[in-house]
Design a protein around this motif. Structure first.
Motif, short mmCIF file in Angstrom:
data_model
loop_
_atom_site.label_atom_id
_atom_site.label_comp_id
_atom_site.label_asym_id
_atom_site.label_seq_id
_atom_site.Cartn_x
_atom_site.Cartn_y
_atom_site.Cartn_z
N GLY A 75 46.08 -120.51 48.79
CA GLY A 75 46.74 -119.32 49.34
C GLY A 75 45.71 -118.22 49.58
O GLY A 75 45.70 -117.60 50.64
N LEU A 76 44.83 -118.01 48.61
CA LEU A 76 43.83 -116.95 48.78
C LEU A 76 42.85 -117.30 49.91
O LEU A 76 42.41 -116.41 50.64
CB LEU A 76 43.07 -116.69 47.46
N GLN A 96 52.59 -121.57 54.39
CA GLN A 96 53.71 -120.63 54.56
C GLN A 96 53.25 -119.19 54.31
O GLN A 96 53.68 -118.26 55.00
CB GLN A 96 54.86 -120.98 53.61
N LEU A 97 52.38 -119.02 53.31
CA LEU A 97 51.82 -117.67 53.07
C LEU A 97 51.00 -117.23 54.27
O LEU A 97 51.00 -116.05 54.64
CB LEU A 97 50.94 -117.68 51.81
N ALA A 117 53.17 -110.64 52.25
CA ALA A 117 52.55 -111.90 51.83
C ALA A 117 51.68 -111.66 50.59
O ALA A 117 51.70 -112.44 49.63
CB ALA A 117 51.71 -112.48 52.96
N LEU A 118 50.91 -110.58 50.60
CA LEU A 118 50.04 -110.27 49.47
C LEU A 118 50.84 -109.98 48.21
O LEU A 118 50.50 -110.43 47.11
CB LEU A 118 49.14 -109.07 49.80
N GLN A 119 51.91 -109.22 48.39
CA GLN A 119 52.74 -108.88 47.23
C GLN A 119 53.33 -110.14 46.61
O GLN A 119 53.30 -110.31 45.39
CB GLN A 119 53.85 -107.93 47.69
#
Ligand code: ZN
Length: 566
Positions: free
Chosen positions: A392-393, A502-503, A514-516
């Motif tokens: 994700g990151l 998805q992110l 997205a970040l939250q």
């Protein structure tokens, strides 16, 4: 947090006798607890002990990987590995006692039901009767590792290991790529019998373990070893269907495009590693510049992440530069007593440096966010959830890639996405193959090879091995170490990637959102099983219908491709 200097940090090896005495006392407390409060106090003491031991275990592993030539570090590692099975046995026994305790429901209410589900998994998949099998399995696994580590090749004026030979798969010159592939698969062909036999032994051993644990075949045991508490074989089969339906057509289109870009027809197996005839983009700037770019990246992403990165730097909790004597690869490990993780890598100036760095920082940030959860069982989630934090990151870091790659940032983003998409079908092939293998443990090596060829037809229909006899015979999986060492692990990368994509889609539409969600997911650590974690982040379960549809549509659009209808 104080000014820890991890370079000089030490943790003494535990006194085995004293540790056993502590476990004896804990078992007594668990057995004799006369109130929920006493049971909870015993769990808290056990947790503190486990954190202390885990910190020592991690530290020993880290020090060895930092200098594999250090004989004291090697000796400490051997001491740790000899002690580990005893600790597993003691932990399983305590879990068994707590699960049978009259205070079980009170513990579940206090700690959350996931802890008890995990313990049940551990208890069900371990029995003293399989301890010798586990030792033998580790020995067979070590034989595979040693065999592959012994490979040496003279190529292009260099003496190379198997993984070093791998870099030529991306070489711009086709005859060089082809030559490297011939050498590589020739080496495997020369050891076909040994690799077939070794795998056959592992399959037989694992089948025997399953029978000792009262299971008809090994797959459910492997799922328990992976602590998969909330999905089963049928769910994973559905996910693979999803990949076949949505991703394989796009991956096939990517391969066609690749053939056009490279000017080859047809695209052969040895062409697949090179997606851009100009070669891969490389990070601009030196190591210090890279750390400055990373600080800027995290500052832009999230305040907490930025402060965390500064602390990792301040405390010397990153060892990132390649150096003689260092172990290969990259990883992140937690040091629970310090409340901080550690990351390890081997930067060599390639684009992989940026990928490994953002990946491991994702793991590290999650472990840091979860440091105060009530149990060490929650410090990391199961691995398919762990890889959402890392992958994700990698995707959330996209807008900062100009910092790392300058004018080549867009080329990097494209390659990163293409790599993710073509990986999904391969991961499913490896997973599907293992399900078939363990369902029919008496198959011959030739039957297993035929099974793999069927997997390639299903998931990798574009693949052309030409006259490379070994992989063409259906044995490419023999170079995938997970198949020997970590059964059924491989699909976890694909499940996590489905969530990370998805992110990525969400970040394109609403980046703060997205970040939250990402940070919230990291905070939940392993306090819930996979599907619940995914749902809590507002993501679609990979096991749900159309879990990949939006990401594939967005990716096709980004890449300017139209997947063939299916
Ligand atoms: Zn990872």
């Amino acid at each position: 947090m104080t000014a820890l200097d991890f370079r000089t940090y030490r943790a003494d090896a535990p006194d085995a006798q004293q540790v056993h005495a502590e476990y004896d006392a804990l078992e007594r407390e668990a057995r004799e607890a006369s109130s929920a409060g006493e049971a909870r106090a015993a769990v808290a003491r056990w947790d503190a002990l486990r954190r202390r031991l885990a910190t020592w275990q991690s530290l020993v592993g880290i020090r060895f990987s930092q200098d594999t030539q250090d004989s004291a570090a090697k000796a400490a590692l051997e001491q740790r590995d000899a002690f580990a099975p005893q600790l597993t046995r003691r932990d399983v026994q305590l879990k068994r006692l707590l699960l049978a305790s009259p205070w079980r429901d009170a513990l579940a209410a206090d700690l959350g039901p996931q802890a008890l589900a995990l313990w049940e998994c551990d208890v069900a998949s371990f029995d003293p009767a399989i301890e010798d099998d586990l030792v033998r399995q580790a020995r067979l696994a070590a034989r595979y590792t040693e065999l592959l580590a012994s490979a040496q090749f003279d190529f292009q004026g260099e003496r190379l290991t198997l993984s070093e030979l791998g870099k030529f798969a991306e070489h711009p010159a086709r005859d060089v790529r082809r030559g490297a592939a011939e050498l590589r698969w020739g080496w495997f062909a020369d050891r076909q019998r040994e690799l077939d036999d070794l795998f056959g032994e592992l399959v037989g051993l694992r089948h025997g373990v399953a029978q000792k644990l009262g299971q008809s075949h090994f797959t459910p045991v492997a799922y328990q070893w992976m602590r998969r508490t909330d999905y089963a074989e049928a769910d994973v089969a559905r996910f693979r269907d999803e990949v076949r339906r949505h991703v394989v057509p796009l991956a096939t289109e990517i391969r066609r495009q690749q053939a056009r870009d490279l000017g080859v027809d047809p695209l052969m197996a040895w062409d697949e590693g090179l997606h851009d005839p100009r070669g891969n983009p490389r990070p601009v700037g030196d190591y210090d510049g890279m750390l400055r770019s990373a600080a800027a990246l995290f500052a832009e992403l999230d305040d907490e992440l930025a402060a965390f990165f500064a602390q990792m730097e301040r405390c010397w909790l990153m060892d990132l530069r390649a150096r003689p004597g260092k172990a290969g690869s990259g990883y992140c490990d937690a040091l629970p007593d310090l409340g901080m993780p550690f990351i390890f890598a081997n930067f060599n100036g390639s684009k992989g440096d940026v990928e490994v760095f953002t990946h491991e920082m994702g793991h590290a940030f999650q472990a840091y966010c979860s440091r105060d959860l009530p149990l060490i069982d929650y410090l990391w989630p199961t691995s398919e959830a762990c890889e959402i934090h890392s992958m994700g990151l990698e995707f959330l870091a996209w807008p900062a890639m100009e910092q790392f790659f300058g004018a080549d940032a867009e080329r990097f983003r494209r390659l990163h996405l293409v790599g993710a998409l073509v990986f999904l079908p391969y991961a499913c092939a490896i997973d599907h193959f293992q399900h078939e293998v363990y369902a029919r443990p008496d198959d011959s090596p030739a039957e297993r090879a035929a099974t793999w060829r069927a997997m390639e037809r299903l998931y990798l229909p574009h693949l052309q091995w030409g006259d490379l006899a070994h992989p063409a015979s259906g044995r490419r999986w023999q170079s995938q170490l997970h198949v020997y060492l970590h059964p059924f692990y491989y699909i976890d990368y694909a499940l996590a990637l489905t969530c990370a994509l998805q992110l990525w889609v969400l970040a394109g539409a609403d980046r703060p959102q997205a970040l939250q969600r990402y940070v919230q997911l990291c905070r939940r650590g392993g306090s819930e099983p996979f599907a619940a974690l995914v749902a809590s982040a507002g993501l679609r379960s990979p096991f749900a219908a159309d879990s990949l549809r939006d990401a594939v549509a967005r990716a096709a659009d980004f890449l300017g491709l139209e997947p063939a209808a299916r």
